[in-house]
Design a protein around this motif. Structure first.
Motif, PDB file in Angstrom:
ATOM      1  N   LEU A  42      13.508   1.935 -17.009  1.00 50.23           N
ATOM      2  CA  LEU A  42      13.090   2.470 -16.048  1.00 50.23           C
ATOM      3  C   LEU A  42      11.368   2.935 -14.960  1.00 50.23           C
ATOM      4  O   LEU A  42      11.360   2.739 -14.994  1.00 50.23           O
ATOM      5  CB  LEU A  42      13.358   3.819 -15.970  1.00 50.23           C
ATOM      6  N   VAL A  43      10.719   2.259 -16.912  1.00 49.57           N
ATOM      7  CA  VAL A  43       9.650   2.188 -16.693  1.00 49.57           C
ATOM      8  C   VAL A  43       8.799   1.408 -16.088  1.00 49.57           C
ATOM      9  O   VAL A  43       8.171   1.076 -15.176  1.00 49.57           O
ATOM     10  CB  VAL A  43       8.822   2.390 -18.165  1.00 49.57           C
ATOM     11  N   ILE A  44       9.843  -0.042 -15.744  1.00 45.29           N
ATOM     12  CA  ILE A  44       9.794  -0.815 -15.389  1.00 45.29           C
ATOM     13  C   ILE A  44       9.644  -0.937 -13.989  1.00 45.29           C
ATOM     14  O   ILE A  44       9.423  -1.226 -12.584  1.00 45.29           O
ATOM     15  CB  ILE A  44      10.402  -1.992 -16.073  1.00 45.29           C
ATOM     16  N   VAL A  45      10.585  -0.573 -13.582  1.00 43.79           N
ATOM     17  CA  VAL A  45      11.277  -0.081 -11.802  1.00 43.79           C
ATOM     18  C   VAL A  45       9.646   0.269 -11.250  1.00 43.79           C
ATOM     19  O   VAL A  45       9.314   0.598 -10.291  1.00 43.79           O
ATOM     20  CB  VAL A  45      12.442   0.650 -11.863  1.00 43.79           C
ATOM     21  N   GLY A  46       9.668   1.856 -12.324  1.00 44.30           N
ATOM     22  CA  GLY A  46       8.545   3.241 -11.476  1.00 44.30           C
ATOM     23  C   GLY A  46       7.047   2.509 -11.319  1.00 44.30           C
ATOM     24  O   GLY A  46       6.322   2.299 -10.399  1.00 44.30           O
ATOM     25  N   ALA A  47       7.095   0.853 -12.618  1.00 40.31           N
ATOM     26  CA  ALA A  47       5.801   0.919 -11.726  1.00 40.31           C
ATOM     27  C   ALA A  47       5.957  -0.315 -11.178  1.00 40.31           C
ATOM     28  O   ALA A  47       4.326  -0.438  -9.965  1.00 40.31           O
ATOM     29  CB  ALA A  47       5.526  -0.245 -13.865  1.00 40.31           C
ATOM     30  N   LEU A  48       6.993  -0.949 -10.702  1.00 40.16           N
ATOM     31  CA  LEU A  48       7.276  -1.568  -9.227  1.00 40.16           C
ATOM     32  C   LEU A  48       7.084  -0.772  -7.844  1.00 40.16           C
ATOM     33  O   LEU A  48       6.344  -1.207  -7.144  1.00 40.16           O
ATOM     34  CB  LEU A  48       8.188  -2.562  -9.660  1.00 40.16           C
ATOM     35  N   ILE A  49       7.575   0.450  -8.329  1.00 41.25           N
ATOM     36  CA  ILE A  49       7.078   1.228  -7.207  1.00 41.25           C
ATOM     37  C   ILE A  49       5.260   1.621  -7.088  1.00 41.25           C
ATOM     38  O   ILE A  49       5.211   1.518  -5.734  1.00 41.25           O
ATOM     39  CB  ILE A  49       7.806   2.875  -7.243  1.00 41.25           C
ATOM     40  N   VAL A  50       4.896   1.732  -8.295  1.00 42.30           N
ATOM     41  CA  VAL A  50       3.380   1.957  -8.161  1.00 42.30           C
ATOM     42  C   VAL A  50       3.534   0.652  -7.256  1.00 42.30           C
ATOM     43  O   VAL A  50       2.041   0.978  -6.798  1.00 42.30           O
ATOM     44  CB  VAL A  50       2.980   2.267  -9.249  1.00 42.30           C
ATOM     45  N   LEU A  51       2.701  -0.464  -7.895  1.00 36.90           N
ATOM     46  CA  LEU A  51       2.015  -1.574  -7.679  1.00 36.90           C
ATOM     47  C   LEU A  51       2.670  -1.461  -5.838  1.00 36.90           C
ATOM     48  O   LEU A  51       2.107  -1.998  -4.650  1.00 36.90           O
ATOM     49  CB  LEU A  51       3.137  -2.822  -7.522  1.00 36.90           C
ATOM     50  N   VAL A  52       3.877  -1.691  -4.982  1.00 42.48           N
ATOM     51  CA  VAL A  52       4.045  -1.727  -3.930  1.00 42.48           C
ATOM     52  C   VAL A  52       3.080  -0.051  -2.732  1.00 42.48           C
ATOM     53  O   VAL A  52       3.484  -0.380  -2.077  1.00 42.48           O
ATOM     54  CB  VAL A  52       6.009  -1.057  -3.605  1.00 42.48           C
ATOM     55  N   VAL A  53       3.001   1.099  -3.910  1.00 45.95           N
ATOM     56  CA  VAL A  53       2.421   1.995  -3.144  1.00 45.95           C
ATOM     57  C   VAL A  53       1.397   1.509  -2.784  1.00 45.95           C
ATOM     58  O   VAL A  53       0.756   1.605  -1.608  1.00 45.95           O
ATOM     59  CB  VAL A  53       2.657   3.418  -4.000  1.00 45.95           C
ATOM     60  N   PHE A  54       0.711   1.395  -3.745  1.00 42.82           N
ATOM     61  CA  PHE A  54      -0.945   0.478  -3.754  1.00 42.82           C
ATOM     62  C   PHE A  54      -1.477  -0.709  -2.654  1.00 42.82           C
ATOM     63  O   PHE A  54      -1.869  -0.445  -1.918  1.00 42.82           O
ATOM     64  CB  PHE A  54      -1.306   0.003  -5.149  1.00 42.82           C
ATOM     65  N   ALA A  55      -0.185  -0.964  -2.960  1.00 47.03           N
ATOM     66  CA  ALA A  55       0.110  -2.418  -1.520  1.00 47.03           C
ATOM     67  C   ALA A  55      -0.054  -2.288  -0.255  1.00 47.03           C
ATOM     68  O   ALA A  55      -0.867  -2.314   0.340  1.00 47.03           O
ATOM     69  CB  ALA A  55       0.763  -3.478  -1.787  1.00 47.03           C
ATOM     70  N   VAL A  56       0.738  -0.945   0.212  1.00 44.89           N
ATOM     71  CA  VAL A  56       0.615  -0.084   1.161  1.00 44.89           C
ATOM     72  C   VAL A  56      -0.476   0.169   1.532  1.00 44.89           C
ATOM     73  O   VAL A  56      -1.234  -0.012   2.613  1.00 44.89           O
ATOM     74  CB  VAL A  56       2.298  -0.149   1.356  1.00 44.89           C
ATOM     75  N   LYS A  57      -0.817   1.267   0.778  1.00 43.05           N
ATOM     76  CA  LYS A  57      -2.344   1.647   1.228  1.00 43.05           C
ATOM     77  C   LYS A  57      -3.767   0.791   1.280  1.00 43.05           C
ATOM     78  O   LYS A  57      -4.265   0.769   1.550  1.00 43.05           O
ATOM     79  CB  LYS A  57      -2.461   3.104  -0.170  1.00 43.05           C
ATOM     80  N   ALA A  58      -3.585  -0.368   0.458  1.00 38.97           N
ATOM     81  CA  ALA A  58      -4.614  -0.959   0.431  1.00 38.97           C
ATOM     82  C   ALA A  58      -4.126  -1.922   2.200  1.00 38.97           C
ATOM     83  O   ALA A  58      -5.320  -1.926   2.561  1.00 38.97           O
ATOM     84  CB  ALA A  58      -4.648  -2.490  -0.257  1.00 38.97           C
ATOM     85  N   VAL A  59      -3.513  -2.501   2.294  1.00 34.36           N
ATOM     86  CA  VAL A  59      -3.189  -2.909   3.831  1.00 34.36           C
ATOM     87  C   VAL A  59      -3.253  -1.211   4.948  1.00 34.36           C
ATOM     88  O   VAL A  59      -3.699  -2.537   5.990  1.00 34.36           O
ATOM     89  CB  VAL A  59      -2.137  -3.138   3.713  1.00 34.36           C
ATOM     90  N   LEU A  60      -2.955  -1.068   4.828  1.00 32.61           N
ATOM     91  CA  LEU A  60      -3.001   0.305   6.049  1.00 32.61           C
ATOM     92  C   LEU A  60      -4.767   0.782   5.802  1.00 32.61           C
ATOM     93  O   LEU A  60      -5.271   0.694   6.907  1.00 32.61           O
ATOM     94  CB  LEU A  60      -2.266   2.167   5.579  1.00 32.61           C
ATOM     95  N   ASN A  61      -5.268   0.616   5.269  1.00 35.22           N
ATOM     96  CA  ASN A  61      -7.292   0.796   4.449  1.00 35.22           C
ATOM     97  C   ASN A  61      -7.879   0.085   5.733  1.00 35.22           C
ATOM     98  O   ASN A  61      -8.752   0.203   5.577  1.00 35.22           O
ATOM     99  CB  ASN A  61      -7.281   1.006   3.575  1.00 35.22           C
ATOM    100  N   VAL A  62      -7.068  -1.831   5.832  1.00 33.33           N
ATOM    101  CA  VAL A  62      -7.888  -2.800   6.286  1.00 33.33           C
ATOM    102  C   VAL A  62      -8.222  -2.445   7.490  1.00 33.33           C
ATOM    103  O   VAL A  62      -8.426  -2.576   8.135  1.00 33.33           O
ATOM    104  CB  VAL A  62      -7.196  -4.044   5.567  1.00 33.33           C
TER     105      VAL A  62
END
Length: 233
Positions: A42-62
């Protein structure tokens, strides 16, 4: 008699318990290990979700970082357009607007207006109120507007050259436009209270004395004939 070897097979035979530990069967996994594995997954899955969210935000900010430049460019363009508009000359009326303005009735030409003043009685006791009838006749061909207000179509009373009273002295009403067509006649009844008046319309106004008086109406250069009447003692 068979020979006896001296060894008892019954007592020395080995019995194997297949369920006993160490006999080839896999040991059972402890319960705590099972839960630790689930928690780690569960920890590994949660970490992957957080990484995906941050990646999407970074793209939107660009992409959103380009918007202020577009907006500032649009604002600058709008400001420059306003400056251009403010320096432009007033728009020239269209042919339709010019035609409509030309078709609107204009002020009547005084040369086409005939004025007359009359009264029911030409002899009254001094101090008696009177009513004068003012009639304006139009002799022109095209419709026009005649302002019959007290300031534009005046009625004035004299005794010799002494100014006794004027319709405009105590009448502060505004414009009274009348639409005049060919051969049209406008008639107004104008009351006089028998007192003198001044342009300031004083409250304390003396009565006109006995004598001969004349009344004349005027619209610009158009004037009526004098109406002569008598006030008696």
């Amino acid at each position: 008699m068979e020979p006896h070897s001296g060894h008892d097979d019954t007592t020395n035979s080995e019995d194997y318990d297949t369920e006993a530990p160490g006999n080839g069967a896999p040991p059972k996994t402890p319960q705590w290990v099972y839960w630790m594995r689930r928690i780690l997954a569960l920890v590994i899955v949660g970490a992957l979700i957080v990484l995906v969210v941050f990646a999407v935000k970074a793209v939107l900010n660009v992409f959103s970082s380009d918007e202020p430049e577009k907006q500032s460019t649009s604002s600058a363009t709008t400001d420059s357009d306003k400056k251009k508009d403010s320096t432009q000359e007033p728009a020239t009326p269209t042919p339709d607007e010019t035609t409509q303005a030309a078709q609107r009735p204009q002020a009547c030409d005084p040369a086409q207006i005939k004025l007359t003043v009359s009264t029911a009685s030409k002899e009254l006791p001094a101090g008696t109120p009177m009513t004068f009838t003012l009639q304006a006749s139009y002799k022109g061909e095209e419709p026009c507007i005649l302002d019959v207000s007290a300031q534009e179509t005046t009625v004035t009373m004299y005794s010799g050259e002494d100014r006794i009273w004027a319709r405009s002295d105590c009448d502060a009403t505004g414009s009274k436009p009348m639409y005049m067509e060919k051969s049209a006649k406008a008639t107004l009844n104008i009351a006089w209270d028998g007192q003198r008046s001044t342009k300031k319309c004083a409250d304390d106004r003396p009565l006109a004395k006995a004598g001969t008086y004349r009344v004349v109406a005027q619209y610009e250069t158009a004037k009526s004939k004098d109406l002569v009447f008598q006030l008696t003692k």
